[in-house]
Design a protein around this motif. Structure first.
Motif, PDB file in Angstrom:
ATOM      1  N   THR A  85      -6.157  -5.563  11.537  1.00  0.00           N
ATOM      2  CA  THR A  85      -6.824  -4.331  11.953  1.00  0.00           C
ATOM      3  C   THR A  85      -7.974  -3.998  11.015  1.00  0.00           C
ATOM      4  OG1 THR A  85      -4.715  -3.541  12.787  1.00  0.00           O
ATOM      5  CG2 THR A  85      -6.452  -1.912  12.511  1.00  0.00           C
TER       6      THR A  85
ATOM      7  N   TYR B  53      -8.207  -4.122   0.504  1.00  0.00           N
ATOM      8  CA  TYR B  53      -6.909  -4.073   1.175  1.00  0.00           C
ATOM      9  C   TYR B  53      -6.976  -4.764   2.517  1.00  0.00           C
ATOM     10  CZ  TYR B  53      -8.272  -0.431   4.507  1.00  0.00           C
ATOM     11  OH  TYR B  53      -8.862   0.270   5.509  1.00  0.00           O
TER      12      TYR B  53
ATOM     13  N   LYS C  82      -0.861  -5.719  11.996  1.00  0.00           N
ATOM     14  CA  LYS C  82       0.352  -5.421  12.755  1.00  0.00           C
ATOM     15  C   LYS C  82       0.795  -6.647  13.523  1.00  0.00           C
ATOM     16  CE  LYS C  82      -2.441  -3.454  16.483  1.00  0.00           C
ATOM     17  NZ  LYS C  82      -2.656  -2.259  17.301  1.00  0.00           N
TER      18      LYS C  82
ATOM     19  N   MET D 269      -4.924  -4.537   6.388  1.00  0.00           N
ATOM     20  CA  MET D 269      -3.969  -3.758   7.174  1.00  0.00           C
ATOM     21  C   MET D 269      -3.830  -4.444   8.522  1.00  0.00           C
ATOM     22  SD  MET D 269      -4.258   0.291   7.942  1.00  0.00           S
ATOM     23  CE  MET D 269      -5.252   0.383   9.414  1.00  0.00           C
TER      24      MET D 269
ATOM     25  N   TYR E  72       0.282   3.024  10.580  1.00  0.00           N
ATOM     26  CA  TYR E  72       0.532   1.637  10.149  1.00  0.00           C
ATOM     27  C   TYR E  72       1.596   1.589   9.063  1.00  0.00           C
ATOM     28  CZ  TYR E  72      -2.904  -0.705  12.979  1.00  0.00           C
ATOM     29  OH  TYR E  72      -3.562  -1.236  14.053  1.00  0.00           O
ATOM     30  N   LEU E  73       1.552   2.564   8.162  1.00  0.00           N
ATOM     31  CA  LEU E  73       2.556   2.583   7.092  1.00  0.00           C
ATOM     32  C   LEU E  73       3.954   2.790   7.666  1.00  0.00           C
ATOM     33  CD1 LEU E  73       0.863   4.645   4.249  1.00  0.00           C
ATOM     34  CD2 LEU E  73       1.560   2.260   4.159  1.00  0.00           C
TER      35      LEU E  73
ATOM     36  N   TYR F 154       2.679  -5.190   6.446  1.00  0.00           N
ATOM     37  CA  TYR F 154       1.360  -5.714   6.791  1.00  0.00           C
ATOM     38  C   TYR F 154       0.228  -4.944   6.105  1.00  0.00           C
ATOM     39  CZ  TYR F 154       2.090  -9.145  10.575  1.00  0.00           C
ATOM     40  OH  TYR F 154       2.374 -10.254  11.309  1.00  0.00           O
ATOM     41  N   PHE F 155       0.561  -4.083   5.204  1.00  0.00           N
ATOM     42  CA  PHE F 155      -0.443  -3.215   4.584  1.00  0.00           C
ATOM     43  C   PHE F 155      -0.414  -3.496   3.074  1.00  0.00           C
ATOM     44  CE2 PHE F 155      -2.259   1.291   5.447  1.00  0.00           C
ATOM     45  CZ  PHE F 155      -3.366   0.982   4.698  1.00  0.00           C
TER      46      PHE F 155
ATOM     47  N   PHE G 263       0.845  -1.189   0.000  1.00  0.00           N
ATOM     48  CA  PHE G 263       0.000   0.000   0.000  1.00  0.00           C
ATOM     49  C   PHE G 263       0.884   1.245   0.000  1.00  0.00           C
ATOM     50  CE2 PHE G 263      -2.717   3.217   1.740  1.00  0.00           C
ATOM     51  CZ  PHE G 263      -3.985   2.866   1.338  1.00  0.00           C
TER      52      PHE G 263
ATOM     53  N   TYR H 223      -3.784   5.555   9.197  1.00  0.00           N
ATOM     54  CA  TYR H 223      -3.136   4.828   8.098  1.00  0.00           C
ATOM     55  C   TYR H 223      -1.633   5.077   8.104  1.00  0.00           C
ATOM     56  CZ  TYR H 223      -7.753   4.018   6.145  1.00  0.00           C
ATOM     57  OH  TYR H 223      -9.045   3.619   5.946  1.00  0.00           O
TER      58      TYR H 223
END
Lengths: 933, 179
Positions: B76, B57, B61, B59, B36-37, B43-44, B7, B33
């Motif tokens: 998530t 998508y 962790k 997302m 997480y990125l 994981y995205f 992503f 977002y």
């Protein structure tokens, strides 16, 4: 709130209540508590900073700032003060001050890992890459941990990315970064995956693809484990850059065998195959083609490969994958592009697409898949294709109305797919009006029939048959644009309203309704629709532009203001947020994401929409708030965007702002000494802006001559064209021009200025004529009933808004004129009193002219108000209930209800717009009274 | 057929192309977002159709203590646009997240789902997940509807050879009692 240090410090205990008050938003108590504490412990610096935070949060920025600086100059080294100051500076949007803070702290405590790392992050927040590089190194020397070293390396990469001069990046920053990493590699100190990724990034940016490839394939590459297929993806990327087509082909082949649904690898497989064919490449030896394995070099091999993949899928018991079948169509497409006759070996595209429909026709994505390859069918096959598809749709027996319906949702989806394909193929567009109306009847019948399958759907779910409804709406729009029959539009609105009642979460219904109401000039329902779309974040950018185009221009100022605020809040928070996550990316070693975050922030900041919202918001404030206090902020409005309309608007805004600075500063004007410098500087600004506006309007005229027409569902055209053709732009410009002449008069005085005075009086008169003309363009009915049809003329509303805006601008100039003329008049009277004997001096032309002018302005505003009142009255008098709907269009009672509801919304919205415009005019008319001498 | 890839921030601009992203998905703000990125980019993952449309998508962790054998992958968000449903895409994305968690040496993968969302619960069951516990009022109320409970569903990974991590807890827990 800040970490509260350790228990042993008695100061922590003393400060605790203040922290708690701040955390709970009780800023007043926090300030009091801090004061109490400071009485006893004068040197408890942190208490001062916490007090400053309280002050900042209660709007006392200046006090907060000076208090904070008292502490900052002492260069504190205690955690509490440092962290509190960091929070305060961030809230003040002064992140650069945090760097100063930790620079001092690091000097005093050079061995502190914590302060060094805070300093690095403080630099990161403001993007000081060079200083980051040094801070990272200093940190590594203090505490030799790998991440610190690589922070420094990454900062070099960022210097390369941000360098204006690409040469500098390629010859200095990146090579230095490369050497730094190589040193660690040689010393075998590479530990983490992130470090390898950073190394790859550097090599890639340097164009050292061979080295990058060796690295990924070598022992360092083994560390690339987090991301799936990370090594393969990186190798593939390098093969493509290096045009190593054999390796590219072999790797794609390998990966497709493993996962025959990975679309990107089909593309790289075909790309590489044709490159190899073009080069007549042949393998160097029989056994091994290349390091990645066997290579395909002929169409025959590719055809066999694709056919094998399809057969594999056919044999499977589980759900087949779409990839191989799509790959087959893609290969035909590519062979045809190359004029290669072998496509026949794969089969007839028509049969293949029918086969695809047979397998996947019940999936909603079937239409998006097939759409890409419809061009493989010659036009003469289209009808045959539609008919053959129809045979594959199981429908029930034909009923009284002549239609057969699907028995379940899968059949429904198939039927829907055929309808959509027929639209995409253009078969619906060729129908005549009668044919289109029949199509609507059929689609509606399917829509209503299909609703039964979704009875148990939740509110948040879509109805299975929603797409029928959407298609009906589009056919109505076709009819409306082709025939101009507004009834089609009303029924379109009705059907969408109906759709929304069954499927309240359908965003496509909402967006289409939103667009239609906008075109109709009915902004009120748009606001509700937009908020029910629950636009989030980036959508303020991607959808919000629709709103800003129409909001203000339709006279719904309150709603416009609200929608601008929505968008602005998003854009501002974005700027703060992204910096935080750039810092996090350093912490977690997500180096690849750092340039991405920065590009993201830039993209949002440069958004044209953002610039528009900013400007429109401020103009709106100016028009609606009679006594606006202008700050420097308004004048510093950046004009980066090239959009001409934006430029016209910004220039208008800046002109009004300068005017306000000149006219609305009576205190300064009274002291004659300060007058000189200030005014002359301002007047040259005014002049520059005016000539810029003039130039921009010329460009604008050239642009509008082209008369670009956007498709209905495309972007709305800007207000530029109508602003020019209505005469509003030129009237505003000449009003602003007048202010310049008035300035001249201010310096010359009333004596010896008869020519100037005449010129001004002529301008007064000319402005009246222009306003009259503009007003006459507003005449007509926005909404009327003719032969039991409801007709709209939304452009009248837009012109009326232009008129009101222009009146506002003219009145600003009028109030500026008054502020210039008033002192001139009183000095004249003083002179008169002195020379009482000579009372024959006539009133100067400009003064009588001004009085006449304000009188005429009053007259025009009154006329406009009468027009608005008249429109309100006729709108209210319209009895929509009297309309006979549905005649000849076979609308049911229920459908008529929805159409009527849509009409009501438009009527109410027009009324709302008129009321707001009327209110604004009345307010401004009042201000006119105060201008009389 | 799908292109599965990491992503990127620019995908955030494509979100409103899809009904699902408008309706179900953009409940998170940009900071969420970006967080997480920045922390778990691997994981995205986003799935893209040949026409460039975003199909869906996932997302997630990695979190939890290794010593207490609670190190695990967490889902998530998982979302597939309506037009790309019933193609097995969600299963594919879940499989990828599980694979990443395997490599990180996780003991299990877990996720939270609304008790009322039977479609999702059944799908996860088919993918090998089971209800580990109920979390009371995990989802806070919105639009006048009451708070809702969540199922905490888990699937053991190969490291948890005895599948200890998924033995159900019989009593419901409160949100504040979970890490």
């Amino acid at each position: 709130m800040a970490a509260r240090g350790h228990v042993q410090d008695p100061n922590d205990r003393r400060l605790r209540p203040i922290y708690d008050y701040l955390d709970n938003g009780n800023n007043k108590m926090a300030i009091q508590q801090a004061d109490k504490l400071l009485k006893k412990h004068k040197d408890l610096h942190c208490a001062k900073v916490l007090k400053a935070i309280g002050l900042q949060r209660t709007g006392k920025q200046d006090e907060a700032f000076s208090l904070a600086q008292e502490v900052a100059t002492l260069e504190p080294t205690d955690d509490n003060s440092l962290q509190a100051l960091t929070i305060l500076y961030r809230e003040m949007h002064r992140p650069e001050l945090v760097t100063k803070l930790y620079e001092a702290a690091v000097k005093k405590v050079p061995l502190s890992e914590e302060y060094h790392s805070h300093l690095f992050m403080a630099y990161a927040r403001v993007g000081e890459y060079k200083k980051m590089q040094q801070a990272g190194m200093a940190l590594y020397k203090t505490v030799p941990k790998n991440p610190y070293y690589f922070w420094s390396v990454m900062s070099l990469v960022m210097q390369a990315i941000s360098a204006q001069d690409e040469k500098l990046a390629q010859t200095m920053f990146l090579p230095l970064a490369e050497r730094m990493v190589e040193k660690m590699v040689k010393e075998e100190k590479i530990e983490a995956e992130a470090e390898v990724q950073l190394y790859f990034m550097i090599l890639e940016r340097l164009g050292k693809y061979v080295e990058a490839l060796d690295m990924v394939r070598g022992p360092l590459g083994e560390k690339l484990t987090s991301e799936l297929q990370s090594r393969e993806n990186k190798c593939m990327m390098m093969y493509q850059r290096l045009q190593l087509w054999p390796e590219c082909n072999a790797l794609s082949y390998k990966l497709l065998l493993k996962n025959p649904d990975e679309w990107q690898f089909y593309l790289s497989y075909f790309d590489s195959l044709f490159h190899l064919m073009d080069k007549s490449w042949s393998p160097p030896n029989e056994e091994e083609h290349c390091v990645e394995g066997p290579v395909h070099t002929t169409v025959a091999e590719a055809v066999k490969f694709v056919v094998d993949r399809m057969e594999e899928e056919d044999k499977k018991d589980s759900r087949p994958l779409r990839g191989p079948y799509m790959a087959c169509l893609e290969l035909i497409h590519r062979l045809r592009q190359r004029g290669c006759p072998d496509e026949e070996e794969l089969g007839d595209p028509l049969e293949l697409m029918l086969q695809f429909f047979g397998k996947f026709g019940d999936k909603p994505c079937c239409i998006t898949d097939l759409k890409i390859y419809l061009h493989l069918l010659p036009p003469e096959q289209h009808t045959q294709f539609e008919n053959r598809l129809g045979e594959l749709v199981p429908l029930g027996e034909v009923g009284e109305d002549g239609f057969g319906f699907p028995g379940d949702t899968k059949a429904l989806q198939r039927h829907l797919c055929v309808c959509q394909l027929s639209r995409v193929l253009g078969l619906q567009h060729t129908l005549d009006t009668e044919g289109k109306l029949c199509l609507i009847t059929e689609l509606k019948a399917h829509y209503h029939y299909g609703l039964q399958f979704g009875k148990s759907c939740l509110k948040t779910e879509l109805q299975f048959s929603d797409t029928y409804c959407l298609m009906v709406a589009h056919v109505y729009i076709d009819l409306w644009t082709e025939t101009g029959d507004e009834n089609m539009l009303w029924q379109c609105l009705g059907v969408l309203e109906e759709g929304l009642s069954y499927s309240p979460s359908n965003a496509q219904f909402k967006l289409l309704l939103l667009l239609l109401f906008c075109r109709l000039g009915a902004f009120q329902p748009v606001v509700d629709l937009y908020s029910s779309l629950d636009a989030k974040h980036v959508q303020h950018d991607t959808i919000g532009y629709l709103l800003t185009r129409y909001a203000g221009s339709l006279g719904q100022f309150a709603a416009a203001s609200q929608s601008y605020n929505f968008s602005l809040r998003f854009f501002h928070s974005n700027q703060k947020d992204t910096s935080e996550y750039i810092i996090q990316a350093y912490k977690y070693g997500a180096f690849e994401k750092i340039p991405e975050f920065i590009a993201f922030r830039t993209r949002l900041n440069q958004s044209l929409h953002f610039a528009q919202v900013r400007t429109e918001r401020m103009l709106l404030d100016l028009y609606t708030e009679a006594d606006m206090e202008l700050t420097e902020e308004h004048r510093r409005l950046s004009l980066e965007e090239e959009s001409v309309w934006l430029k016209v608007r910004s220039l208008t805004l800046r002109l009004l702002a300068s005017l306000a600075l000149l006219g609305h500063a009576p205190s300064k004007r009274n002291s004659d000494k300060t007058n000189e410098n200030g005014v002359s500087a301002k007047s040259s600004t005014l002049q520059t802006l005016l000539s810029q506006l003039d130039l921009t309007l010329q460009t604008a005229a050239q642009i509008t001559e082209k008369q670009t027409q956007y498709p209905f569902l495309g972007p709305p055209s800007s207000r530029l064209a109508s602003a020019l053709s209505s005469g509003s732009c030129h009237c505003q410009a000449s009003a602003l021009q007048l202010s310049l002449t008035l300035q001249e008069l201010e310096t010359t005085g009333l004596d010896d200025s008869s020519e100037l005075q005449t010129q001004i009086c002529n301008s007064f008169k000319s402005l009246i004529v222009q306003l009259q003309e503009l007003l006459s363009r507003c005449k007509g009915d926005v909404l009327e009933m003719k032969d039991s049809r409801l007709m709209t003329q939304p452009s009248l509303l837009e012109t009326l808004v232009f008129f009101v805006e222009t009146v506002c601008v003219v009145l600003w100039v009028a109030s500026y004129s008054a502020s210039v003329l008033r002192p001139l008049k009183s000095s004249l009277q003083k002179k008169k009193k002195k020379k009482t004997k000579d009372s024959s001096t006539a009133m100067p032309v400009v003064l009588s002219g001004f009085q006449e002018w304000t009188g005429s302005l009053q007259g025009i505003v009154t006329q406009a108000l009468d027009h608005v009142k008249g429109q309100e009255a006729s709108l209210t008098a319209l009895k929509l209930a009297a309309l006979t709907l549905g005649v000849g269009h076979a609308q049911t009672q229920e459908e008529c209800g929805f159409t009527r509801a849509a009409m009501d919304k438009v009527q109410t919205s027009y009324l709302g717009s008129l009321q707001e415009l009327g209110d604004l005019l009345r307010k401004r008319a009042d201000s006119l009274k105060s201008l009389k001498f | 057929m799908t292109t599965l890839r990491a992503f990127t921030c620019d995908d955030l601009f494509k979100f409103n192309n899809i009904q699902a992203f408008l309706n179900f998905l953009s409940q998170y703000g940009i900071p969420f977002y970006l967080q997480y990125l920045a922390h778990w980019p691997e994981y995205f993952i986003v799935a893209e159709a040949p026409g460039g449309e975003l199909m869906g998508y996932i997302m997630g962790k990695a979190e939890g203590s290794v010593a207490r054998e609670e190190w695990h992958g967490h889902v998530t968000a998982l979302s597939v646009a309506p037009e790309f449903r019933r193609l097995g895409l969600a299963a594919k994305l879940m499989e990828m997240l599980e694979e990443i968690s395997e490599r990180k040496g996780g003991f299990f993968v877990d996720l939270f789902v609304r008790v009322s969302n039977q479609v999702a619960v059944n799908m996860y069951k088919q993918l090998g997940y089971s209800v580990y516990r109920t979390v009371i009022e995990y989802y806070s109320a919105s639009n006048g509807e009451p708070d809702e409970d969540a199922y905490d569903m888990r699937k053991a990974l190969s490291r948890d050879t005895e599948r200890k991590s998924i033995i159900p807890i019989p009593h419901p827990v409160r949100p504040e009692d979970i890490e």
